[in-house]
Write a protein that holds these residues in place. Sequence first.
Motif, PDB file in Angstrom:
ATOM      1  N   UNK A  17     119.239  20.030   9.786  1.00 38.91           N
ATOM      2  CA  UNK A  17     119.250  18.664   9.253  1.00 38.91           C
ATOM      3  C   UNK A  17     119.497  17.632  10.338  1.00 38.91           C
ATOM      4  N   UNK A  18     120.455  17.921  11.221  1.00 41.39           N
ATOM      5  CA  UNK A  18     120.731  16.994  12.329  1.00 41.39           C
ATOM      6  C   UNK A  18     119.542  16.899  13.278  1.00 41.39           C
ATOM      7  N   UNK A  19     118.905  18.044  13.547  1.00 47.25           N
ATOM      8  CA  UNK A  19     117.733  18.048  14.423  1.00 47.25           C
ATOM      9  C   UNK A  19     116.621  17.193  13.808  1.00 47.25           C
ATOM     10  N   UNK A  20     116.388  17.346  12.506  1.00 49.05           N
ATOM     11  CA  UNK A  20     115.349  16.558  11.836  1.00 49.05           C
ATOM     12  C   UNK A  20     115.683  15.071  11.878  1.00 49.05           C
ATOM     13  N   UNK A  21     116.952  14.721  11.683  1.00 47.73           N
ATOM     14  CA  UNK A  21     117.376  13.316  11.768  1.00 47.73           C
ATOM     15  C   UNK A  21     117.137  12.769  13.172  1.00 47.73           C
ATOM     16  N   UNK A  22     117.510  13.551  14.183  1.00 48.03           N
ATOM     17  CA  UNK A  22     117.312  13.117  15.569  1.00 48.03           C
ATOM     18  C   UNK A  22     115.826  12.963  15.892  1.00 48.03           C
ATOM     19  N   UNK A  23     115.005  13.899  15.428  1.00 48.07           N
ATOM     20  CA  UNK A  23     113.565  13.810  15.671  1.00 48.07           C
ATOM     21  C   UNK A  23     112.988  12.557  15.009  1.00 48.07           C
ATOM     22  N   UNK A  24     113.464  12.249  13.792  1.00 49.37           N
ATOM     23  CA  UNK A  24     113.015  11.029  13.117  1.00 49.37           C
ATOM     24  C   UNK A  24     113.435   9.788  13.888  1.00 49.37           C
ATOM     25  N   UNK A  25     114.664   9.796  14.411  1.00 51.01           N
ATOM     26  CA  UNK A  25     115.142   8.671  15.214  1.00 51.01           C
ATOM     27  C   UNK A  25     114.340   8.516  16.487  1.00 51.01           C
ATOM     28  N   UNK A  26     113.997   9.636  17.101  1.00 52.66           N
ATOM     29  CA  UNK A  26     113.192   9.596  18.331  1.00 52.66           C
ATOM     30  C   UNK A  26     111.812   9.020  18.029  1.00 52.66           C
TER      31      UNK A  26
END
Length: 114
Positions: A17-26
């Motif tokens: 979930x954190x990885x997906x959030x970070x990818x979305x932010x990127x």
Amino acid sequence: MGSLIGQLKARQAAVRGRVEDLEGGIAALTSRLRVERRRLERLTVTRETLDELAAEGITLEASASAAEPVGGGQVVGVQTVHVWREGMASADLSPVYRDIVDVVDDAPGPVQAK
């Protein structure tokens, strides 16, 4: 052993979930960066052009009021309009404004903008 596997799955889901959030932010930041790079390129070209004109002895005056919105609106684009002086004709205006003046002049009576 079952609870250890459950804990690992829970941690894996949390990290995913954190990885997906970070990818979305990127992705969002990459998009913003692309827009700002284009803006920077346009400003750089504009500055370089003004520098070239200045080197040729051509000076331009910037009017602060030209970019101020009327009635508190938002500036979307700016087009310079000559300040009306006695003796000016519609031919002295830019083509867009000349068309507007010509339409009003040709109208058989009062006109209303829509």
